[in-house]
Design a protein around this motif. Structure first.
Motif, PDB file in Angstrom:
ATOM      1  N   THR A  10       3.909  16.482  15.372  1.00  0.00           N
ATOM      2  CA  THR A  10       3.666  15.922  16.711  1.00  0.00           C
ATOM      3  C   THR A  10       3.602  14.393  16.644  1.00  0.00           C
ATOM      4  N   GLN A  11       2.893  13.902  15.631  1.00  0.00           N
ATOM      5  CA  GLN A  11       2.816  12.448  15.430  1.00  0.00           C
ATOM      6  C   GLN A  11       4.216  11.856  15.262  1.00  0.00           C
ATOM      7  N   ARG A  14       6.031  12.391  18.863  1.00  0.00           N
ATOM      8  CA  ARG A  14       5.449  11.885  20.114  1.00  0.00           C
ATOM      9  C   ARG A  14       4.903  10.462  20.032  1.00  0.00           C
ATOM     10  N   ASN A  15       4.741   9.956  18.821  1.00  0.00           N
ATOM     11  CA  ASN A  15       4.249   8.596  18.647  1.00  0.00           C
ATOM     12  C   ASN A  15       5.437   7.655  18.816  1.00  0.00           C
ATOM     13  N   GLN A  16       5.651   7.170  20.035  1.00  0.00           N
ATOM     14  CA  GLN A  16       6.814   6.328  20.284  1.00  0.00           C
ATOM     15  C   GLN A  16       6.488   5.167  21.216  1.00  0.00           C
ATOM     16  N   LEU A  17       7.424   4.239  21.319  1.00  0.00           N
ATOM     17  CA  LEU A  17       7.234   3.067  22.168  1.00  0.00           C
ATOM     18  C   LEU A  17       7.039   3.491  23.618  1.00  0.00           C
ATOM     19  N   CYS A  72       2.783   4.488   8.835  1.00  0.00           N
ATOM     20  CA  CYS A  72       1.342   4.238   8.626  1.00  0.00           C
ATOM     21  C   CYS A  72       0.538   5.496   8.936  1.00  0.00           C
ATOM     22  N   LYS A  73       0.851   6.145  10.047  1.00  0.00           N
ATOM     23  CA  LYS A  73       0.099   7.350  10.416  1.00  0.00           C
ATOM     24  C   LYS A  73       0.323   8.457   9.393  1.00  0.00           C
TER      25      LYS A  73
END
Ligand SMILES: *Cc1c(COP(=O)(O)O)cnc(C)c1O
Length: 390
Positions: A10-11, A14-17, A72-73
């Motif tokens: 998911t990270q 879904r982790n996007q600009l 990093c995550k």
């Protein structure tokens, strides 16, 4: 997004600009060398680093920021910087942190270009490196001197797939106040997170499994914020930054890292098991085979065995070369971690300039073959290896 609640995939997806006014679903490519300022005060404050914002793509760019943020995550790191290649990451990380008179303690089995930096270039600036044998971790502390600053290793190693206990390295670094840097290229953060075991910095060649499709070069370093600040300041001056286009490709690649790596590892385990039972094969090294000398350590620090299988073909140098000549489906190429299975014979190619003794010191025997297992139907890969062996 509450980061703690979401899983790895998911990270990665879904982790996007933030969306622009066009409400695009997939992140656009910000192919721009610079950014504009509102007014003189905005410009002044930006250059004074009172604001965190993009100024010039040698410093940062939305696409590279997104890519770094994801890494990093995944690695559990505070900060990072993305580079044009894995070697730019390795070089800039060391160059930013070291000064004349400093000393490095490194595993001897490191990537060839990293070895050349340590032996040929760093000595020009009075930075010496001592090597320890990755299979004799009990000797590491004997190489540490008052001026030792960095402890460095790769695990698993290239091309012999040796493993070192990252927890042990973390403890040694802590005891002697060293910066522990791990090249995590072969494992990827999906399989192994060195920071959990005490690493301060993690470097990657993103060219390998992170791209995973043999398209672009890239590199990244992530880790402790104060160290990353030094690396960032050095890199924004010297210009090894990743291009926004490659960052865009690599960030998309991370969306599928988990499924790709799962399948790579499934295939690799099957290839390793096939080779282990083949009469022309003397020995197979794969972290998740019980016969691997560091199987217990691999199981402790890796969630999967990776996609690289090394094996020793009976008959030495000539048998290795003949094997490559007989390969039909797999590729002969220096890359690894690609969707396409790649076979190499280090003794006659990448490591041919070393003497037999030097090769043996880094576990490269004359008959060693490295297979970077890809995502083809695994029975087809095995059939190709089988016909080439017979
Ligand atoms: C390939 C590789 C590098 C260098 O990366 P490039 O992207 O080719 O510059 C560094 N370390 C390891 C372990 C690698 O496999």
């Amino acid at each position: 997004m509450n980061d703690q609640e979401f899983g790895f995939e998911t990270q990665a997806i879904r982790n996007q600009l933030e969306r622009t006014q066009y409400l695009e679903h997939s992140v656009p490519l910000y192919l721009t060398s610079s950014f504009v300022f509102e007014d003189a005060e905005d410009m002044r404050a930006s250059f004074a680093e009172e604001k965190e914002r993009n100024i010039y793509s040698r410093y940062s760019n939305p696409n590279t920021n997104e890519f770094v943020d994801k890494i990093c995550k995944m690695e559990g790191a505070e900060a990072g910087f993305a580079f044009a290649s894995g070697m730019a990451a390795v070089y800039s990380t060391f160059a930013a942190l070291l000064k004349s008179g400093d000393h490095i303690v490194s595993a001897s089995s490191v990537f060839g270009a990293t070895h050349s930096l340590f032996m040929k270039y760093f000595p020009k600036w009075n930075i010496e490196t001592s090597y320890f044998d990755i299979n004799k971790p009990e000797t590491i502390e004997s190489f540490i001197k008052p001026n030792t600053k960095i402890l460095f290793a790769e695990s698993p190693t290239n091309p012999a797939v040796d493993i070192i206990d990252l927890e042990l390295l973390g403890a040694i670094a802590k005891k002697h106040n060293l910066i522990l840097i791990i090249d995590n290229c072969f494992a990827t953060p999906y399989i192994q997170q060195p920071i959990k075991w005490g690493a301060h910095l993690v470097v990657h060649s993103a060219t390998k499994l992170i791209d995973g499709q043999g398209r672009v070069l890239g590199g990244v370093t992530v880790g402790r914020a104060d160290l990353m600040k030094e690396i960032y300041l050095f890199s924004r001056l010297t210009g090894p930054a990743l291009s926004p286009f490659n960052a865009w490709v690599l960030s998309k690649s991370l969306e599928t890292l988990a499924v790709r790596v799962e399948k790579h590892c499934q295939n690799a385990l099957q290839v390793a098991e096939f080779l282990e039972n083949h009469p022309k094969v003397k020995q197979v090294k794969y972290p998740f085979l019980k016969s691997h000398p560091q199987y217990d350590i691999a199981k402790k620090q890796m969630s999967l065995g990776g996609n690289i299988v090394a094996f020793e073909i009976k008959g030495g140098l000539e048998a290795g070369r003949t094997f490559l000549d007989k390969i039909k489906l797999c590729s002969l190429s220096p890359n690894l971690g690609d969707t396409r299975t790649i076979v190499t014979h280090p003794a006659s190619t990448t490591h041919s300039k070393l003497s037999v003794e030097e090769r043996l010191a880094v576990s490269i025997t004359d008959g060693l073959v490295r297979v970077s297992v890809g995502l083809e139907t695994v029975k087809d890969v095995i059939a190709d290896l089988e016909q080439a062996l017979s």
